[in-house]
Scaffold this motif. Structure first.
Motif, PDB file in Angstrom:
ATOM      1  N   SER A  21      21.380  79.304  79.668  1.00 34.15           N
ATOM      2  CA  SER A  21      21.859  78.854  78.367  1.00 34.15           C
ATOM      3  C   SER A  21      21.206  77.514  78.050  1.00 34.15           C
ATOM      4  O   SER A  21      20.820  76.768  78.954  1.00 34.15           O
ATOM      5  N   VAL A  22      21.087  77.232  76.762  1.00 35.56           N
ATOM      6  CA  VAL A  22      20.447  75.998  76.313  1.00 35.56           C
ATOM      7  C   VAL A  22      21.432  75.224  75.451  1.00 35.56           C
ATOM      8  O   VAL A  22      22.022  75.770  74.509  1.00 35.56           O
ATOM      9  N   LYS A  23      21.615  73.955  75.777  1.00 36.97           N
ATOM     10  CA  LYS A  23      22.523  73.109  75.005  1.00 36.97           C
ATOM     11  C   LYS A  23      21.820  71.794  74.676  1.00 36.97           C
ATOM     12  O   LYS A  23      20.776  71.456  75.260  1.00 36.97           O
ATOM     13  N   LYS A  24      22.377  71.083  73.715  1.00 36.76           N
ATOM     14  CA  LYS A  24      21.815  69.795  73.279  1.00 36.76           C
ATOM     15  C   LYS A  24      20.350  69.902  72.882  1.00 36.76           C
ATOM     16  O   LYS A  24      19.589  68.948  73.010  1.00 36.76           O
ATOM     17  N   ALA A  63      18.474  73.091  79.576  1.00 36.64           N
ATOM     18  CA  ALA A  63      18.671  74.461  80.045  1.00 36.64           C
ATOM     19  C   ALA A  63      19.489  74.461  81.333  1.00 36.64           C
ATOM     20  O   ALA A  63      19.243  73.653  82.226  1.00 36.64           O
ATOM     21  N   GLU A  64      20.451  75.368  81.408  1.00 34.25           N
ATOM     22  CA  GLU A  64      21.283  75.514  82.602  1.00 34.25           C
ATOM     23  C   GLU A  64      21.267  76.967  83.050  1.00 34.25           C
ATOM     24  O   GLU A  64      21.447  77.873  82.238  1.00 34.25           O
ATOM     25  N   THR A  65      21.031  77.170  84.321  1.00 34.56           N
ATOM     26  CA  THR A  65      21.013  78.513  84.885  1.00 34.56           C
ATOM     27  C   THR A  65      22.270  78.741  85.708  1.00 34.56           C
ATOM     28  O   THR A  65      22.611  77.926  86.568  1.00 34.56           O
ATOM     29  N   ILE A  91      19.922  88.018  75.152  1.00 38.17           N
ATOM     30  CA  ILE A  91      21.187  88.609  74.722  1.00 38.17           C
ATOM     31  C   ILE A  91      21.737  87.775  73.566  1.00 38.17           C
ATOM     32  O   ILE A  91      22.075  86.597  73.748  1.00 38.17           O
ATOM     33  N   LYS A  92      21.798  88.369  72.389  1.00 45.25           N
ATOM     34  CA  LYS A  92      22.352  87.665  71.232  1.00 45.25           C
ATOM     35  C   LYS A  92      23.873  87.688  71.316  1.00 45.25           C
ATOM     36  O   LYS A  92      24.484  88.749  71.413  1.00 45.25           O
ATOM     37  N   ILE A 129      25.413  74.569  71.549  1.00 45.81           N
ATOM     38  CA  ILE A 129      24.873  75.582  72.450  1.00 45.81           C
ATOM     39  C   ILE A 129      24.102  76.613  71.640  1.00 45.81           C
ATOM     40  O   ILE A 129      24.600  77.120  70.624  1.00 45.81           O
ATOM     41  N   VAL A 130      22.900  76.953  72.078  1.00 49.76           N
ATOM     42  CA  VAL A 130      22.078  77.955  71.402  1.00 49.76           C
ATOM     43  C   VAL A 130      22.778  79.316  71.489  1.00 49.76           C
ATOM     44  O   VAL A 130      23.267  79.698  72.567  1.00 49.76           O
TER      45      VAL A 130
END
Length: 354
Positions: free
Chosen positions: A48-51, A55-57, A167-168, A189-190
């Motif tokens: 996921s991508v934030k700010k 990126a955080e896995t 995944i949308k 968050i994207v």
């Protein structure tokens, strides 16, 4: 000509031509005996991508899976086993995003084509396109992906994604969960998650083809959560009560204090947390929107908080540990200027009071 006779004939030919050392069953039937997921060696990750650029896995700790003798592959993912490496972040993902109390698992199903894998024993690694079905958060959709199938030995294979799978979130009704996460963590968050996987399978023993019972063998529900078992410390308790206050999943009949049955799964999780925080007392606060008179809303908020307290008391939480309060419309989270905002203001909050 029977399949058993054909297998015997082909194996005999292999012996005659000096090919006997080649993988025993793979040259005849890639799915012979079926396959069972080695969960400890497998991984399902999501990014996921934030700010904007952080990126955080994360991954899931509890998986089960199989490939049947006819090539039907299934993976079961327990959503409570989400692993972000941070305890309260795990809890936010479980309760705010995945709503695992209502949607405890996701499943991935694929019908593999044996003809695509018939020569796997020779090439050892194949890249194949697959059409898979993903059931997540109450939604089932068909998707496509490219995977690499690698024969490690005659009795061990890997199936891995070759490119990231997007995944949308809106396709799986996860947009509301994303908004709750953003509000709780105060970040943007994207709205797309990127998934990758590496599944390892071992061939089942002859005469014991895997069935769907293999999928159900993993722990159920919150038992899969990566958290301290038994009594929790104050920080863990306080954080969980704050997160559960944001779920918005305690529901009542319109203008009523009668709990809707859809509330029970979350309240059962709440009971488990209260039970594991025995040294803490909590306030159960009822809140309403601004529709109706102040007096009516005050009474309604009190009755709704009472209903939640009664539910927990019936399960064994002592009344002395709960302070039930109604705040009416006096503490809105948002302006009461839209249906969405009013829905957010109608809520039950939990606060540690000692």
């Amino acid at each position: 000509m029977s399949m058993n006779f054909l297998r015997t004939l082909l194996f005999s030919l292999a012996l005659l031509t000096g090919l006997a050392p080649v993988a025993r069953a793979q040259s005849i039937d890639p799915f012979e005996h079926g396959w069972v997921l080695d969960a400890a060696a497998s991984q399902l990750r999501f990014l996921s991508v934030k700010k904007g650029n952080v990126a955080e896995t994360s991954k899931f700790a509890t998986l089960s899976g199989l490939i049947t003798e006819d090539g039907k592959a299934q993976i079961r993912v327990l959503m409570d086993s989400v692993d972000t490496n941070i305890d309260l972040r795990n809890v936010r993902m479980r309760f705010l995003f995945f709503e695992s109390f209502n949607f405890p698992e996701a499943t991935i199903s694929v019908q593999l084509d044996p003809e695509q894998l018939r020569d796997l024993h020779q090439v050892r690694r194949k890249f194949v396109p697959v059409t898979y079905t993903l059931s997540l958060h109450g939604v089932t959709l068909e998707k496509r992906a490219d995977v690499a199938v690698t024969l490690i030995s005659n009795d061990r294979i890997t199936v891995a994604s070759t490119t990231p799978i997007a995944i949308k979130l809106d396709e799986f009704n996860l947009e509301a969960g994303r908004e709750k996460l953003q509000e709780a963590a105060n970040v943007v968050i994207v709205p797309v998650g990127v998934v990758s996987f590496d599944f390892v399978f071992d061939r089942a023993s002859p005469g014991t083809p895997p069935t769907e019972a293999v999928l159900a063998a993993a722990p159920a529900g919150a038992a899969a959560a990566l958290e301290t078992k038994g009594v929790m410390d104050r920080e863990a308790c306080v954080g969980r009560f704050e997160i559960l206050s944001r779920t918005g999943n305690i529901n009542f009949a319109p203008a009523s204090a009668r709990l809707d049955p859809s509330s029970y799964p979350l309240l059962d999780n709440l009971y488990d947390i209260v039970n594991r925080c025995p040294d803490l007392n909590i306030e159960i606060g009822g809140h309403t929107d601004s529709d109706g008179s102040d007096a009516t809303n005050q009474r309604l908020s009190e009755r709704r908080a009472d209903a939640v307290g009664a539910y927990l008391a019936a399960k064994g939480i002592g009344n002395a540990r709960m302070r039930v309060v109604g705040y009416g419309e006096s503490k809105p989270l948002r302006p009461n200027d839209s249906a969405e905002n009013k829905a957010r203001n109608r809520r039950i909050e939990f606060v540690v009071v000692n």
